[in-house]
Scaffold this active site. Structure first.
Site, mmCIF file in Angstrom:
data_model
loop_
_atom_site.group_PDB
_atom_site.id
_atom_site.type_symbol
_atom_site.label_atom_id
_atom_site.label_comp_id
_atom_site.label_asym_id
_atom_site.label_seq_id
_atom_site.Cartn_x
_atom_site.Cartn_y
_atom_site.Cartn_z
ATOM 1 N N GLY A 1 0.810 -1.214 0.000
ATOM 2 C CA GLY A 1 0.000 0.000 0.000
ATOM 3 C C GLY A 1 0.843 1.264 0.000
ATOM 4 N N SER A 2 0.313 2.282 0.696
ATOM 5 C CA SER A 2 0.835 3.648 0.541
ATOM 6 C C SER A 2 2.288 3.833 0.953
ATOM 7 C CB SER A 2 -0.025 4.611 1.348
ATOM 8 O OG SER A 2 -1.353 4.529 0.911
ATOM 9 N N THR A 3 2.859 2.901 1.729
ATOM 10 C CA THR A 3 4.264 3.079 2.081
ATOM 11 C C THR A 3 5.116 3.127 0.817
ATOM 12 O OG1 THR A 3 4.379 0.698 2.436
ATOM 13 C CG2 THR A 3 4.196 2.071 4.397
ATOM 14 N N LYS B 1 4.542 4.898 -1.640
ATOM 15 C CA LYS B 1 4.555 6.270 -2.166
ATOM 16 C C LYS B 1 5.876 6.959 -1.845
ATOM 17 C CE LYS B 1 -0.417 6.717 -2.030
ATOM 18 N NZ LYS B 1 -1.534 6.936 -1.100
#
Lengths: 562, 376
Positions: free
Chosen positions: A277-279, A281
């Site tokens: 997921g967003s990690t 980014k």
């Protein structure tokens, strides 16, 4: 009888005195032999005698100890007795089997009797006898039974670090964890019993396990994993996966284990692969900055979801105005990140991902390392989804190493479970520039102070980091209710030394989190708790905490200044 | 401190001035060092058997007073009383030896012990000195030309050996036979007789080897040692080497953790390991002194019975010690025999002290030998 001279003193038959003397001489000779033998044995210098008895007592160490970075024992050996039978000397197998089964009730009488009547010169009866069992077997006095001194592997910290240590089989061969991957080193006689020193810090490991356990409890999670990494050396200070097992008695048969046991034996930190997921980014933003396609002030319009083919990319909380790169990262905007990824382009993105170590299993000293699940073809959709950690599944240790490269000045360092001796060079690979890394540290800090990771912050130990919440892939789709919530933080935020990764499998919201199970409410506070406990242990100097200074205190300070 | 004047006529002062004080000193040196050695060797055994650490030490100490008392009491006897006591003790213990065959406690496959509440008694230990004193009397008479006595002495020997072999106790049988043969020799029997008995002895020993499985097993193991290093003798040998001249230090030894009989039959090698060969030489020296003192003093005695009994009793103690040490040093095959005064064992200590008491009694300076007494 007349008393005349000394010679005639002896009474009775002749020669008695001479015969007494002869007997005396015989005895003297015998005692001289004993004395000579004693001296000869004492002088006997062929082999250092002390060594001979100690060999007798404890066989040569077969397997080196494993210690943590501070020398605390993680795995060692204790001598145990193993019972075997020379069945040729067993008088009555039936009786012997019954007697044995009486003191060792776990043995089966019928099986024992078969073994004992086999006629073989060597038949194992039971390994790992406790001293008490040994004594009671000995007390039976059955001829033909004997014991062999063996080494038994013991893990004095029990469950702690179970997955990374692994365990050994009955023959003391490592079959999991570093016991397996370092098996040759551990058994190398040339090392002379020198222990193998891991990078693990037992205290950090304990804190990690403790906080993961309480996170599982608090958020009713299925499982949890965590990693603490030194981002400048790649040394893993702690690596935990819960639920876990006791390496002293793994009792694990991979072909015949229930789901619960399998779950316990599974190392989520290295073998499990997850859509993080967003990690991700953090990596995407760093590569966009490094490739020069954006600056931290570039803006993207994130008001409309991106529709591409049958896919739609939404934001968790849609924004009504264009966002800068800093804001995109702070608010964790999927749309903004996807736009950035398109600007980077698929091919450059793949080069960067490869440099971040995303395409190969993590090069760590464990047999249980998960291979990443990569998209089959890398089209626009893939470029966009992988930019925020979807459509690609990697192991937590892989992610931690990549994240470390973002924060440590832009260098990828292969994570290791072995202590790096001070002063030795660390093999590195540049991924992004130092400037980009410095900018990323600011962004990571802002993601905590302004964004979703606020609960990871600790007074005195400022944390920079990124949350990641992914829906679990269930049967080809995604399940909104089943989340993988993770947080990766580095501290101290602007000159970080350590990384903490926390990943929770299906946490549930609580009253305190207002029902939210997302990373900001679950993994982030857990990370904060870990940081607040390991910071002092690792000797990180806390930053002064700003206080509300009263007038009195000011006066006192002023006075003491004088 | 009580002091005795030589002119005092009470029993104690008379005893003090007539007893062989050097022999007494040697015995006390052995007994006291024995306590130290049991202290070093036995806690390991006690813990292994789930006893409190000093179990065997306390037991040994509790046997000390009665044993010493028995020794001192026996040393008060006159030669005639010694003979009478010996006859009585021999009869009693011989009956008990037969009794243990049927009601005795079986320990390690042998019926030698009689359980008496908390302690177990080995009647053959008491039969040994008594039998030798009786034999000394009979042999002295036989040497004087009475063949009835000779036949009686041989019959008794046969009876005692027979019962011992039934227990079975090959070690004690050997010890008694050898001592008896030495007495037979010293009594001044003709060489023809000695030759006959020598042949008979060799024949019997060979017979025992071929007929009795546990005897042949032990001898075979001695002749072809087990290379695994696990049997007691091999461990003992390594322990002796490990000790060197001055030992690895009290309590530091490893052998006692490996050998079940480290506080009894194998205490000598524990001493060697922990206290060194020099200490062992001192102990061997004390036993050698006891024999030589006995045999030298026997030279000066006129009464053939007393002479022979002194020689026999000192040989008994010296031979038993020698066999025990030789087993510990792998010079002889293993047999269950304790180191007199030193090994743990109440029954053994009591019996050895009884033997020594009889010896001391016979060694006491008496009017007929008074002019031969020299203070050494």
């Amino acid at each position: 009888m007349s008393r005349t001279s000394r010679r005639d003193k002896g009474e009775g038959p002749p020669f008695v005195r001479i015969r007494l003397a002869i007997a005396g001489l015989f005895m003297l000779a015998a005692y001289a032999v004993i004395g000579g033998r004693l001296l000869w044995l004492a002088i006997d210098e062929e082999t250092p005698s002390r060594e001979r008895v100690s060999q007798l007592e404890v066989p040569v160490l077969e397997r080196a100890d494993i210690v943590d970075r501070n020398g605390r024992i993680l795995a060692t050996n204790v001598p145990v007795d193993a019972l075997y039978a020379d069945t040729r000397h067993i008088w009555d197998p039936k009786e012997a089997a019954q007697e044995l089964a009486r003191v060792l009730p776990e043995l089966d009488v019928v099986e024992l009797e078969q073994k004992l009547s086999s006629g073989a010169a060597f038949e194992w009866i039971k390994r790992d006898l406790t001293p008490r069992q040994y004594a009671s077997v000995r007390a039976l006095g059955i001829a033909g039974l004997a014991v062999k001194r063996e080494q038994r592997r013991v893990y004095p910290n029990g469950h702690s670090a179970a997955h990374l240590l692994g365990y050994v089989n009955l023959d003391n061969r490592g079959i999991a964890g570093v016991e397996a991957s370092l098996d040759t080193t551990l058994r190398d006689p040339k090392r002379g019993g020198e222990p193998v020193t891991l990078s693990i810090d037992l205290r950090v490991q304990h804190v990690l396990e403790d906080e993961l356990a309480s996170a599982i409890e608090t958020f009713s999670a299925e499982a949890a994993a965590g990693i603490v990494l030194d981002i400048h050396t790649g040394e893993v200070l702690g690596m935990a996966s819960l639920p876990d097992f006791d390496p002293n008695a793994p009792n694990y048969d991979p072909n015949n284990a229930d789901e619960d046991t399998k779950a316990r034996m599974f190392n989520r930190a290295s073998l499990g692969v997850y859509e993080m997921g967003s990690t991700f980014k953090a990596m995407t933003t760093a590569m966009a900055l490094d490739a020069g396609v954006v600056t931290i002030n570039s803006t993207y319009d994130v008001r409309k979801p991106i529709r591409i083919g049958r896919f739609t990319i939404h934001d968790y909380k849609p924004k009504t105005h264009p966002l800068t790169v800093t804001e995109i990262f702070e608010y964790s905007s999927n749309i903004g990140t996807a736009h950035m990824a398109m600007d980077i382009g698929a091919s450059r993105q793949q080069i960067y991902f490869d440099l971040f170590g995303m395409f190969k299993p993590a090069p760590i000293e464990l047999p249980e390392v998960g291979a990443p699940l990569l998209p089959q073809k890398w089209g626009d959709v893939t470029t966009m989804t992988v930019s925020y950690g979807h459509g690609i599944a990697v192991s937590p240790i892989q992610t931690a190493a990549a994240f470390a490269a973002v924060a440590n000045g832009g260098l990828y360092i292969a994570p290791t479970l072995l202590k790096r001796p001070a002063g030795t060079g660390v093999p590195v690979r540049r991924v992004v520039s130092e400037n980009v890394s410095a900018e990323m540290r600011t962004l990571l800090r802002r993601a905590v102070t302004e964004g979703t990771g606020g609960q990871a912050d600790v007074p005195g130990y400022p944390v920079g980091g990124k949350t990641g919440t992914a829906e679990k892939a269930v049967g080809g789709g995604y399940d909104e209710k089943s989340l993988i919530s993770s947080f990766i933080g580095v501290f101290p935020a602007l000159s970080p030394r350590y990384l903490v990764l926390i990943i929770l499998d299906e946490p549930q919201g609580t009253e305190e989190t207002h029902g939210y199970a997302t990373a900001g409410w679950t993994a982030a506070p857990t990370t904060g708790k870990v940081v607040s406990r390991i910071g002092p242990l690792l000797g990180v100097r806390p930053e002064p905490i700003p206080l509300e200074v009263t007038d009195g205190a000011t006066q006192m300070a002023a006075q003491s200044d004088r | 401190m009580i002091s005795f004047a030589r002119s005092d006529k009470n029993a104690l002062s008379e005893w003090w001035w007539t007893v062989d004080r050097l022999m007494l000193a040697a015995v006390f040196a052995l007994i006291l060092s024995g306590i130290v050695f049991v202290l070093a060797a036995s806690p390991a055994i006690a813990r292994r058997n789930d006893f409190e650490s000093f179990h065997f030490v306390w037991r040994q100490l509790s046997f000390l007073a009665p044993s010493v008392a028995l020794m001192l009491f026996a040393s008060l006897l006159t030669p005639k009383e010694v003979r009478r006591v010996a006859v009585g003790v021999f009869c009693a213990s011989f009956i008990l030896m037969i009794a243990v065959l049927f009601v005795g406690t079986e320990i390690k496959g042998a019926h030698r012990w009689l359980s008496l509440g908390p302690m177990s008694l080995q009647p053959s230990e008491f039969a040994k000195p008594a039998f030798l004193v009786v034999s000394a009397w009979l042999l002295a008479r036989a040497a004087g030309g009475r063949s009835v006595s000779l036949i009686a002495a041989i019959t008794l020997l046969g009876g005692v050996c027979g019962v011992l072999m039934l227990q079975p106790d090959f070690g004690q049988t050997m010890l008694i036979c050898v001592t008896w043969a030495a007495m037979f020799f010293m009594a001044g029997m003709s060489m023809w007789w000695i030759a006959v008995f020598g042949m008979a002895g060799i024949g019997l020993a060979f017979g025992a080897y071929t007929m009795l499985p546990h005897v042949s097993a032990r001898v075979d193991r001695f002749l072809a040692p087990d290379q695994s290093g696990t049997d007691q003798v091999a461990v003992a040998l390594k322990a002796v080497s490990a000790g060197g001249f001055f030992g690895v230090g009290p309590g530091e030894g490893l052998m006692k953790h490996r050998v079940p009989d480290a506080h009894t039959d194998f205490i000598f090698s524990v001493i060697a390991e922990e206290f060194g060969a020099v200490t062992c030489l001192l102990i061997a020296g004390l036993f050698a002194f006891i024999i030589m003192r006995g045999l030298t003093r026997a030279q000066e005695v006129r009464d053939p019975f007393v002479q022979l009994a002194i020689a026999g009793l000192s040989l008994l103690i010296g031979l038993q010690a020698m066999i025990n040490m030789a087993v510990n040093l792998s010079l002889l095959p293993a047999k269950g025999m304790t180191l007199p005064f030193v090994s743990y064992g109440g029954s053994s200590l009591l019996a050895t002290c009884f033997t020594m008491g009889l010896l001391l009694a016979l060694l006491r300076r008496r009017p007929q030998a008074a002019e031969r007494w020299r203070w050494v």
